[in-house]
Design an enzyme around this catalytic site. Structure first.
Site, mmCIF file in Angstrom:
data_model
loop_
_atom_site.group_PDB
_atom_site.id
_atom_site.type_symbol
_atom_site.label_atom_id
_atom_site.label_comp_id
_atom_site.label_asym_id
_atom_site.label_seq_id
_atom_site.Cartn_x
_atom_site.Cartn_y
_atom_site.Cartn_z
ATOM 1 N N ARG A 513 0.821 -1.207 0.000
ATOM 2 C CA ARG A 513 0.000 0.000 0.000
ATOM 3 C C ARG A 513 0.860 1.264 0.000
ATOM 4 O O ARG A 513 0.519 2.260 -0.638
ATOM 5 C CB ARG A 513 -0.934 -0.017 1.221
ATOM 6 C CG ARG A 513 -2.039 1.022 1.166
ATOM 7 C CD ARG A 513 -3.005 0.857 2.322
ATOM 8 N NE ARG A 513 -3.959 -0.221 2.096
ATOM 9 C CZ ARG A 513 -5.109 -0.065 1.457
ATOM 10 N NH1 ARG A 513 -5.447 1.107 0.968
ATOM 11 N NH2 ARG A 513 -5.916 -1.088 1.267
ATOM 12 N N GLU A 546 -2.861 -7.816 3.786
ATOM 13 C CA GLU A 546 -4.309 -7.680 3.953
ATOM 14 C C GLU A 546 -4.997 -8.930 3.430
ATOM 15 O O GLU A 546 -4.530 -9.566 2.480
ATOM 16 C CB GLU A 546 -4.819 -6.427 3.237
ATOM 17 C CG GLU A 546 -4.202 -5.146 3.791
ATOM 18 C CD GLU A 546 -4.710 -3.897 3.070
ATOM 19 O OE1 GLU A 546 -5.792 -3.984 2.447
ATOM 20 O OE2 GLU A 546 -4.029 -2.857 3.137
ATOM 21 N N GLU A 557 -10.136 -0.056 -5.415
ATOM 22 C CA GLU A 557 -9.290 0.766 -4.537
ATOM 23 C C GLU A 557 -7.888 0.885 -5.106
ATOM 24 O O GLU A 557 -7.256 1.943 -5.013
ATOM 25 C CB GLU A 557 -9.239 0.195 -3.120
ATOM 26 C CG GLU A 557 -8.331 1.024 -2.221
ATOM 27 C CD GLU A 557 -8.719 1.000 -0.759
ATOM 28 O OE1 GLU A 557 -7.981 1.595 0.035
ATOM 29 O OE2 GLU A 557 -9.743 0.407 -0.411
ATOM 30 N N ASP A 614 -10.939 8.328 -11.058
ATOM 31 C CA ASP A 614 -11.125 9.743 -10.750
ATOM 32 C C ASP A 614 -10.035 10.546 -11.457
ATOM 33 O O ASP A 614 -9.121 11.087 -10.848
ATOM 34 C CB ASP A 614 -11.055 9.946 -9.233
ATOM 35 C CG ASP A 614 -11.372 11.388 -8.841
ATOM 36 O OD1 ASP A 614 -11.993 12.092 -9.658
ATOM 37 O OD2 ASP A 614 -10.987 11.804 -7.732
ATOM 38 N N HIS A 825 -19.050 -4.989 1.552
ATOM 39 C CA HIS A 825 -18.373 -5.797 0.531
ATOM 40 C C HIS A 825 -18.357 -4.951 -0.737
ATOM 41 O O HIS A 825 -19.330 -4.930 -1.496
ATOM 42 C CB HIS A 825 -19.129 -7.100 0.269
ATOM 43 C CG HIS A 825 -19.151 -8.045 1.427
ATOM 44 N ND1 HIS A 825 -18.012 -8.499 2.034
ATOM 45 C CD2 HIS A 825 -20.180 -8.631 2.090
ATOM 46 C CE1 HIS A 825 -18.334 -9.333 3.018
ATOM 47 N NE2 HIS A 825 -19.652 -9.419 3.076
ATOM 48 N N CYS A 827 -16.842 -5.364 -3.419
ATOM 49 C CA CYS A 827 -16.880 -6.164 -4.655
ATOM 50 C C CYS A 827 -18.305 -6.326 -5.159
ATOM 51 O O CYS A 827 -18.551 -6.400 -6.357
ATOM 52 C CB CYS A 827 -16.281 -7.545 -4.410
ATOM 53 S SG CYS A 827 -14.657 -7.524 -3.651
#
Length: 859
Positions: A513, A546, A557, A614, A825, A827
């Protein structure tokens, strides 16, 4: 064959008049005769259909009764009965008038002119009997041969002929000159018609300048004037309708089996004349007449379709809109009148398919007649993008690979030599061509199959993407991407069997990350160099440390974090405009071309994996991705301050050279604020900008800013994008503004639409107390909090193509009241919500969850 068709047509006409007017014998016993005492009257449309049935069944046909002799003699099919009529008349006294053919018959009239129509109309008005005109219209407008000869323009001399005549005149005596002058005057007897012909090319003036006027032998303005005069009369209008019912099957037959257009290009006049009827979209045409005519028109060969599109491109916006409404009305009427489903596909309805094909002609006319930019095209990449390993799969399966040359191109587009992206502003909006009722009933999985198979027997609406809305097209793209992913998995399985080594069926990225750019871009760079085909595998992202399993939410993400890092202004790959909130390529960036290639790959992967980014690019970036260079007009979006300055320069009324003292050398600043000089022309510092050359200066300035200064960066970026999308129907289906919608999603967040489409599980329903409290709370959020909520629940803060109503969020019960925070969730767009005891507690817990949500875990 022609004689048989003519005989059949004459018989059908006799049946029709027998139904509408009768034989004249009041004691007639024929049930299919209007004179029969028990006959049920029917409208003209029903009579036309019944006449066809009677012809097929070889039904009884009455002989004309003596009382009808005058009327029946007006029809050519009854002319053989001349002896019978004469003998019937010989019983009484005959004077000189009886021996003359009735003026109202017009039996020898095989084509129409504007003057002849007015002459007949005048005679009919005097007697208040319009049946002669109705019969003439019925005869001429039901015959392709007659229509082709009707409403012809007066022959105009070419320039060469005029020069030749002038040369000859010099050798002639004065009398001959006067004769020539007299004949010239005779040609000008119809000033109204000739003036209208001269005025025609003014419609679609831009297109005329680009391609030259389209020459046809029919006088379109005369046709319009005739329709204006006649369509106000209901009886005459019915004649046009009935004639079209007769005409269309014969025309379809001519085009399908006899290649009539190649023999006589004037055959196109039939379609030009009929389409000028402003009542074609009326309900009475939609049942039979218009669908049959559309089927005939769809049989036109490609050169004829192209000529029709070029002709219509010279029409005004209102005339184009009328043509669009005609075909759209038929499609909508057919769709809502039938119950289409997966068992009864709209693709199999001949009327809808034919109308859509006809609408395509108008679509390209709309493009051609608009504001075209055909000169500024991006050059293709110098290096070919490596072939996908799908070729190997096809070889292993013993199949020939389809679309090896890349995405398909519409044949009509090729024939016309234009692309939709060449049009800056069409005559009417592209949105006017979208048919929402059709989109609602279209089974996109079946339609996509027809699109890929490319058979004559199955029509796909994806071949006419202008009629589809972005949501439907996005679904087609989704199917294409998923099938390609499945294909890559099959390739991997085959390689594993053949070569005995285990390959990964997914594009797997394992990233940290806090080092997301280094990890992701290095891995993607390796894949791009070693095997670009792997980019077409389904993306699977794993964050180190994770537990989240990527079913779509982790990828969302990942893309968001990558975009945040890439567009970080501290990195310096892009410049940021505070006034527009948009990014642009930094011409003096220190990053190598590989970095920009990787950004292009990320954008392509986002589309390929159905994720929204974005990103904030001006529209010119998407136009450039579709193969168009940036021009001065694009500066309004990307560099508004510069655009306004250059616009002021173009509009300046004083002396530019003396008052502004600028040259063809411009100044830019690098990352450190140092000035960089650039000559727009060789020796530009010595060439002053004047009133005469300022347009050239503005064009070169825009060319430098949008193309030359960022050429290396953009080419690398586009190459990365095409690595993922080169075999996709993306460019075929979408316009530049729709590409932006695909990548960025919709900025309009309609939470009421989200509430209406949300489903509930675990014991909740829309009337549950907590659900009512939940929506009251969410609707009270500010714009930023709503974006955070979307980010928390779906993995992105943007609405998908089609708006939030297309999201399909699920709110599920997650136990009784507790202090646990809501979870999600991403997904599957599922929000897990405990049944909090109060609205206040719900608000507090929800705000905390959406504000501090980061990372993934296993629930």
């Amino acid at each position: 064959m022609k004689m048989k068709r003519a005989a059949a047509k004459h018989l059908i006409e006799r049946y029709y008049h027998q139904l509408t007017e009768g034989c004249g014998n009041e004691a007639c016993t024929n049930e299919a005769c209007g004179s029969s005492p028990g006959f049920q009257r029917m409208d003209n449309n029903a009579a036309a259909i019944k006449a066809l049935e009677l012809y097929k069944n070889n039904a009884k046909l009455c002989d004309p009764h003596p009382s009808k002799k005058g009327a029946s003699s007006a029809f050519p099919e009854n002319s053989a009965k001349g002896a019978h009529n004469f003998s019937a008349c010989s019983n009484g006294k005959m004077n000189h008038k009886d021996l003359q053919p009735a003026r109202e018959d017009f039996r020898d009239l095989n084509f129409l002119t504007e003057e002849k129509v007015y002459e007949i109309l005048s005679l009919c008005s005097e007697t208040e009997d319009y049946s002669p005109l109705i019969r003439v219209i019925g005869r001429v407008f039901s015959s392709a041969e007659s229509l082709v000869q009707s409403f012809r323009k007066a022959k105009q001399h070419t320039k060469e002929e005029l020069k030749s005549l002038q040369a000859k005149d010099e050798d002639k005596d004065e009398d001959e000159k006067e004769t020539a002058s007299g004949s010239s005057t005779a040609m000008e007897v119809e000033p109204e018609a000739s003036a209208s012909s001269a005025d025609r090319p003014s419609d679609g003036e831009n297109n005329v300048q680009k391609f030259g006027p389209v020459e046809v032998s029919v006088d379109i303005e005369a046709v319009r004037r005739v329709y204006d005069k006649l369509l106000s009369n209901e009886k005459i209008e019915a004649a046009f309708l009935n004639a079209l019912v007769y005409l269309s099957p014969n025309v379809e037959c001519d085009l399908t089996y006899h290649n009539v257009y190649a023999a006589d290009p004037n055959y196109l006049n039939v379609f030009i004349i009929v389409m000028e009827n402003s009542n074609l979209h009326s309900p009475e045409y939609l049942e039979i007449a218009l669908p049959q005519f559309c089927k005939a028109m769809s049989k036109l060969p490609l050169p004829a379709l192209a000529k029709l599109a070029r002709l219509w491109s010279q029409y005004s916006a209102d005339q184009i809109r009328r043509l669009v409404e005609t075909f759209q009305q038929l499609i909508t009427y057919t769709v809502i009148s039938n119950e289409f489903s997966s068992d009864n596909l709209v693709n199999e309805d001949d009327g809808v398919v034919a109308a859509t094909k006809c609408l395509k002609i108008v679509y390209y006319a709309n493009v051609l007649g608009g504001d075209l930019d055909m000169d500024h095209n991006e050059e293709d990449d110098d290096e070919p993008i490596p072939e996908s390993s799908e070729l190997t799969l096809q070889e292993l399966l013993g199949e020939e690979r389809r679309n090896k040359k890349g995405p398909r191109v519409d044949p009509l587009e090729t024939e016309l030599g234009i692309r939709s992206s060449d049009c800056r502003k069409p005559l009417i909006s592209f949105e006017d061509f979208i048919n929402e009722p059709l989109n609602d009933v279209l089974e996109m999985d079946k339609d996509y199959t027809f699109f890929k198979v490319e058979t004559e027997s199955k029509f796909s609406f994806m071949t006419c993407p202008f009629i589809l809305n972005p949501v439907t097209k996005n679904l087609g793209l989704y199917y294409d991407n998923r099938i390609r992913m499945y294909s890559e998995r099959r390739i991997t399985a085959l390689y594993s069997l053949v070569q005995g080594q285990q390959l990964n069926p997914y594009l797997r990225l394992k990233v940290r990350r806090d080092h997301i750019i280094d990890d992701a871009l290095v891995r993607l760079e390796m894949i791009a160099m070693e095997n670009p085909a792997d980019l077409k595998k389904q993306l699977y992202v794993e964050f180190e440390g994770e537990q989240g399993v990527d079913e779509g939410g982790v990828s969302k993400e990942f893309f968001q974090l990558v975009v945040e890092e890439i567009f970080n202004r501290d990195i310096g790959m892009f410049t940021y405009d505070e006034s527009t909130k948009l990014f642009w390529f930094n011409p003096s960036s220190f990053e190598n071309e590989g970095q920009f290639t990787l950004i292009g790959i990320v954008l392509g992967l986002a589309i390929y994996n159905n994720c929204i980014l974005d990103v904030h690019f001006p529209m010119v970036v998407y136009r450039k991705l579709m193969g168009k260079k940036g021009t001065f007009r694009d500066l309004a979006d990307s560099h508004p301050v510069l655009y306004q300055s250059l616009k002021d320069l173009l509009e300046y009324e004083g002396n530019v050279e003396e008052d502004m003292m600028i040259t063809f050398q411009i100044s830019q600043t690098d990352l450190f604020g140092n000035p960089l000089m650039y000559d727009l022309k060789e020796g530009g510092d010595k060439i002053p900008v004047t009133n005469e050359n300022r347009k050239d200066f503005v064009a070169l300035y825009a060319e430098y800013m949008l193309n030359k200064s960022v050429e290396k960066q953009f080419k690398a970026f586009r190459r990365g994008f095409h690595m993922v999308t080169n075999e996709s129907p993306l460019k075929y289906l979408f316009r530049p503004e729709e590409i932006e919608l695909l990548i960025c999603g919709s900025r309009n967040l309609d939470f009421q639409a989200l509430e209406d489409s949300t489903e509930y599980d675990g014991g909740y329903n829309k009337d549950s107390r907590i659900i009512r409290d939940f929506w009251e709370t969410v609707h009270s959020f500010g714009q930023e909090q709503k974006r955070l909520f979307l980010q928390f629940t779906t993995g992105t803060d943007r609405a998908p193509v089609g708006g939030l109503g297309k999201l399909k969020m699920i709110i599920a019960k997650n136990g009784p009241d507790s202090d646990r925070l809501p979870t999600s969730h991403t997904c599957f767009n599922v929000l897990l919500l405990p049944e909090y005891s109060t609205k206040e507690k719900l608000t507090e817990r929800l705000l905390k969850a959406i504000t501090y949500a980061k990372g993934f875990g296993m629930l």
